[in-house]
Every structure is written in C-alpha cells, then in structure tokens.
Design a protein around this motif. Structure first.
Motif, short mmCIF file in Angstrom:
data_model
loop_
_atom_site.label_atom_id
_atom_site.label_comp_id
_atom_site.label_asym_id
_atom_site.label_seq_id
_atom_site.Cartn_x
_atom_site.Cartn_y
_atom_site.Cartn_z
N VAL A 40 0.83 -1.19 0.00
CA VAL A 40 0.00 0.00 0.00
C VAL A 40 0.87 1.25 0.00
O VAL A 40 2.06 1.22 0.32
N VAL A 41 0.24 2.37 -0.36
CA VAL A 41 0.93 3.66 -0.37
C VAL A 41 -0.05 4.71 0.14
O VAL A 41 -1.26 4.60 -0.04
N THR A 42 0.46 5.73 0.80
CA THR A 42 -0.38 6.81 1.33
C THR A 42 0.17 8.16 0.89
O THR A 42 1.29 8.27 0.38
N GLU A 43 -0.61 9.19 1.16
CA GLU A 43 -0.14 10.54 0.87
C GLU A 43 1.09 10.89 1.70
O GLU A 43 1.91 11.72 1.30
N ALA A 44 1.24 10.23 2.85
CA ALA A 44 2.42 10.48 3.68
C ALA A 44 3.69 9.96 3.00
O ALA A 44 4.75 10.58 3.10
N ASP A 45 3.60 8.81 2.32
CA ASP A 45 4.74 8.31 1.56
C ASP A 45 5.19 9.34 0.53
O ASP A 45 6.39 9.64 0.42
N HIS A 46 4.23 9.87 -0.21
CA HIS A 46 4.57 10.82 -1.27
C HIS A 46 5.11 12.13 -0.69
O HIS A 46 6.08 12.69 -1.22
N ALA A 47 4.49 12.62 0.39
CA ALA A 47 4.93 13.88 0.98
C ALA A 47 6.33 13.75 1.58
O ALA A 47 7.16 14.66 1.44
N ALA A 48 6.60 12.63 2.25
CA ALA A 48 7.92 12.43 2.86
C ALA A 48 9.00 12.30 1.80
O ALA A 48 10.11 12.83 1.96
N GLU A 49 8.67 11.61 0.69
CA GLU A 49 9.65 11.51 -0.39
C GLU A 49 9.90 12.87 -1.03
O GLU A 49 11.06 13.23 -1.32
N ALA A 50 8.85 13.64 -1.22
CA ALA A 50 9.01 14.96 -1.83
C ALA A 50 9.88 15.85 -0.95
O ALA A 50 10.72 16.62 -1.45
N LEU A 51 9.70 15.77 0.36
CA LEU A 51 10.53 16.56 1.29
C LEU A 51 12.00 16.24 1.09
O LEU A 51 12.84 17.15 0.98
N ILE A 52 12.33 14.95 1.04
CA ILE A 52 13.74 14.54 0.89
C ILE A 52 14.29 14.98 -0.46
O ILE A 52 15.40 15.53 -0.54
N VAL A 53 13.53 14.78 -1.52
CA VAL A 53 14.00 15.14 -2.87
C VAL A 53 14.23 16.64 -2.99
O VAL A 53 15.25 17.09 -3.55
N GLU A 54 13.32 17.43 -2.45
CA GLU A 54 13.47 18.88 -2.52
C GLU A 54 14.70 19.35 -1.75
O GLU A 54 15.44 20.24 -2.20
N ARG A 55 14.93 18.78 -0.58
CA ARG A 55 16.09 19.17 0.23
C ARG A 55 17.39 18.74 -0.45
O ARG A 55 18.38 19.47 -0.42
N LEU A 56 17.40 17.57 -1.06
CA LEU A 56 18.60 17.12 -1.76
C LEU A 56 18.90 17.99 -2.97
O LEU A 56 20.07 18.22 -3.31
N ALA A 57 17.87 18.46 -3.65
CA ALA A 57 18.08 19.32 -4.82
C ALA A 57 18.84 20.59 -4.43
O ALA A 57 19.61 21.13 -5.23
#
Length: 267
Positions: free
Chosen positions: A54-71
C-alpha cells in the motif's frame, strides 16, 4: 567559468562522509516526523500490487521533502525513490529513498515502520540512515562509518551459527508452495526461530543492535535493501546476494548465519 571556479564543484570536493551522514540523518528524521504527523491527522491508503502493498499521501509527501532538500544540498547527485522519484546526477552518486518503510504497519497503527535512505557511489554503498519515529531513534552507518543510534556507537555484531539465530523475512504465503517456498524451507529448517515484522529497514536495525540475527528475502528493491544493509555492515556484519529458484535473494546479518543461509538457498 572553469570547473575549479565553480563554487558548487568546490563544495562537492570539500564534503566528507561525515557531512553526508549528518545530512542523511536530518532528512530521514524530518521525513519520519512528517509522516507521523500526517498519520495522526488521518490518512487513506491506496493499493499498489497487492492488499499488503500500500501507499499513502504520507509516503509521497515524505519523499518529496527529501527530494526537494537534496536538490538544494546536493544538486549534482542523483535520486531514486520508492514512490517514483528518479533522476540521474552528474556526480555518480545516488540517494536511494524509502520515505515510509513498512507502510502496511504504518496504516494499521503498528509501530514497526521508519523512514530510510542510502547513499551510493556507483556500485559502492557509502552509508545508510534510518529513523524510527516511535522510539525517536536515528541510526546512521556504513561500511566505512561505524553505526550509531542517536549518535552513540553500537557495539560490533556478535557472530553466531544459523542454528542459534533468529531469522527475519518478508515472504508472503503465495510463495510457500512453489520452488521459492522450497528454497526458503531449506533455510528455515536450520534456524532457531523466525519472525516476519513487515519493515526490512527496521529488521536490519534490529540486526545491527543484536536483537535479531539474519534477514533473508528475495526480489528486494534497493530502497528496502541498502539503508539497513549499510547499518549492519557498519557493525561488522555481512551482506550478500545470491540466486535460488530463479530469484535473487538478499541475505544480511551475522557473518556465519549469512554464509549458512546462502549455502542452504544454493543447495
């Protein structure tokens, strides 16, 4: 402007593994805390490949946080995330992201879940970081970076034979009756006991702390394998991959048990 005059290139040269470890710890801690807050507010899950995947909006939001910070922090590095983030970098290094590992547990209100990531340089595993929100525990380590829990070094792993080891896995019942099940059965016949807890990175944190002893699972994607494997390697454990029943298996834990599991799979 020459490459040497590029301040971003200079910054890359000056970074150390410790700098990457600090960044990794910050990223998984913030991602895990974000997911925990979102769960407290109520979330819905969507099914991916099965009722337990399963996947939730929390999975997507947490991944987006990491990707944005790494950028911002590592603009030349690549990223590979479980929820679809994928970008090649110019440095040869890749951050492998599992924003919520153990999503079924996360959705069900169980505590055995985490946020995890790993850093690789080509085929070389540099480090892993795992944050367990329930215990507010941050694990960071790698082959050249002794593993810590909240900044405190973990002791070296104590070796033991497979017959005295607790095996952890994530093997669903549909696989029990085929050749995969037979291969796994050869492994289980030699262990002291068995657990299936539902988060690969959390299982490997437990192995790094001596609470469990060896993990064995087939078809493990890099985000489920690399963060925890780095932690186990950081306390002197072993991580191997082998082929059995047409599948690639990942085996991680105390060295003697890892060798015995691989031998059982390959026999």
């Amino acid at each position: 402007m020459s490459a040497s005059a590029d301040p971003r290139a200079d910054a890359v040269e000056e970074r150390t593994l410790a700098d990457d470890a600090r960044l990794a710890g910050e990223l998984v801690r913030d991602a895990g805390r974000l997911a925990l807050r979102m769960r407290a507010g109520g979330i819905e899950a969507d099914t991916k490949t099965s009722i337990s995947d399963v996947v939730t909006e929390a999975d997507h939001a947490a991944e987006a946080l990491i990707v944005e910070r790494l950028a911002r922090a590592r603009p030349r590095d690549g990223v590979l995330g479980e929820e679809g983030s994928a970008q090649d970098g110019a440095s040869g290094r890749t951050w492998v992201i599992d924003p919520v590992d153990g999503t079924y547990n996360f959705v069900s209100g169980l505590t055995w879940w985490c946020s995890a990531l790993a850093l690789t340089d080509g085929d070389e595993l540099l480090l892993g970081a795992v944050y367990h929100p329930h215990d507010d525990a941050l694990y960071v380590g790698g082959p050249g970076l002794p593993t810590t829990r909240n900044g405190v070094p973990l002791p070296k792993i104590e070796d033991r034979p497979l017959g005295e080891s607790c095996l952890t896995t994530y093997l669903h019942p549909p696989f029990y009756g085929d050749q995969v099940g037979q291969a796994f059965g050869r492994v289980v016949a030699g262990v002291a006991t068995l657990r299936m807890l539902g988060s690969g990175s959390m299982d490997l944190c437990a192995i790094a702390q001596g609470q469990l002893h060896v993990a064995c699972q087939h078809s493990v994607p890099p985000w489920d394998r690399l963060p925890g494997a780095a932690l186990v390697l950081g306390v002197g454990g072993a991580h191997r991959r082998t082929t059995a029943a047409g599948k690639e298996w990942s085996v991680t834990g105390v060295p003697s048990a890892v060798d015995a599991v691989c031998a059982a799979l390959e026999s």
